[in-house]
Write a protein that holds these residues in place. Sequence first.
Motif, short mmCIF file in Angstrom:
data_model
loop_
_atom_site.label_atom_id
_atom_site.label_comp_id
_atom_site.label_asym_id
_atom_site.label_seq_id
_atom_site.Cartn_x
_atom_site.Cartn_y
_atom_site.Cartn_z
N ALA A 255 -20.39 31.58 47.42
CA ALA A 255 -19.54 32.08 46.27
C ALA A 255 -18.96 33.42 46.43
O ALA A 255 -17.98 33.83 46.31
N ARG A 256 -20.35 34.39 46.77
CA ARG A 256 -19.71 35.59 47.09
C ARG A 256 -18.73 35.85 48.11
O ARG A 256 -18.08 36.78 48.43
N THR A 259 -15.45 34.63 47.61
CA THR A 259 -14.60 35.63 46.92
C THR A 259 -14.07 36.83 47.58
O THR A 259 -13.07 37.25 47.34
N SER A 262 -12.13 34.93 51.59
CA SER A 262 -11.50 33.51 51.80
C SER A 262 -10.34 33.64 52.44
O SER A 262 -10.05 32.71 53.16
N MET A 288 -10.46 29.23 50.26
CA MET A 288 -11.32 29.18 49.15
C MET A 288 -11.74 27.82 48.71
O MET A 288 -12.64 27.58 47.82
#
Length: 330
Positions: A255-256, A259, A262, A288
Motif C-alpha cells: 500500500a505504501r 501510494t 504507482s 495503482m
Amino acid sequence: MSSIDTMSRPVPVTILTGFLGSGKTTLLNRILSEHHGQKIAVIENEFGEAGIDSELLVNSEEQIVEMNNGCICCTVRGDLVRILGELADKRERGEVRFDRVIIETTGLADPAPVAQTFFVEEEIGEYFSLDAIITVVDAMHATQQLEQHHEAQEQVGFADRILLSKTDLVSEQETEALIARLRSINARAPVRKVHFGETELDQILDIKGFNLQAILDIEPDFLNDVSHEHDEDIRSFVFRSLRPFDPDRLEDFLARILTVYSRDLLRYKGILYVKEIEQRFVFQGVHMLKASRVGKPWLINETPETVIVFIGRKLPGDLFLNGLANCLTD
C-alpha cells in the motif's frame, strides 16, 4: 526444421500484443478456457529475467513455451525462430499436437519484427501463417501510454483488431475520445470493448486479418531488418524468497509503495508464498490498480517460492527488495 510437410494447411498464428497491464493474459485465459476443441501452442515472452506468466494461465495442458531473456522483438527473435521450428518438428514427429499458435508478446514489444518473422524466414513462413495481430488497449492508462511510449503507438498501428479493456473504470466521454484517437492511428482495425477478456472467438481467431500491403503502407521498411530501442529509463527487477510472507506486513508495504511510486510502476506481477496459505497467491497490477487471487496448491514435492517481477521507470529497486524482505516471516 527438418523435412516438414508443407502440403497441409499452414498453422495459423495469432500475435497477441498490448502495453503492460492491458489484459493480454486475461484474454489468453479466455481463449484457452473456451470449448473450441482446438489444441493451442502458446509462446510467452516477458521483459525481465523471471517468467511467471505460465503460472497465470488457467490451462496448463496446453503446449506453453516461455521466453524471458529479453524482448521477443529484439535480441531473442532468433529464439522465436528456433522455438517455432522446434514446435513444427515435434508436431511432424507426433510428439506434440496443436492446431494453432498464439504468441503473447511483452508489453514493451513493437509487433513489427515479430510479424516480420513470418515473411523473411522462409521455412517459418511455409509452415506457419500469420492470421492476425490482436492488440489489447487499457482504457484507463492508454492516453498516457500513447503519449510516452512509441511501442504503444506501434501496437495500435499494426493491429488487425483492437480490444478495449477497463472501459468500466473511465467515463463514456473518455472512452469515446480514446476510440477516436485509436481510429486516427489505425482506421482499418475494428475497435471492440471487452470486459475481462470476454469476446467472441470468431472475432479474433481465423479472421485472416493480417494485410501485408496495408502494413507496408505504414511501415515501408517492414520487410527489411527492423529494430527498435526501449526507453532506457525502464528497467525490470525480481524479488525471490523461499521464506513465506507475513500477509499483514506485506499488505501494508505494498500500500505504501503504490501510494508513492504507482505512476512509474508500469507493471508488477508475481506468485507469492504466504504464511498459512497452502496455495500460491497470484498478485498482479498496473500503476495503482492491483488484483490478487488464490492460485493452484503447492505440490507435496514442490518447494514454495515467491517470485515477483516489477517493471517501471527509474524505480528504487533496493528499496523495493529490502522492503519486501522485511515482510517475510522470521
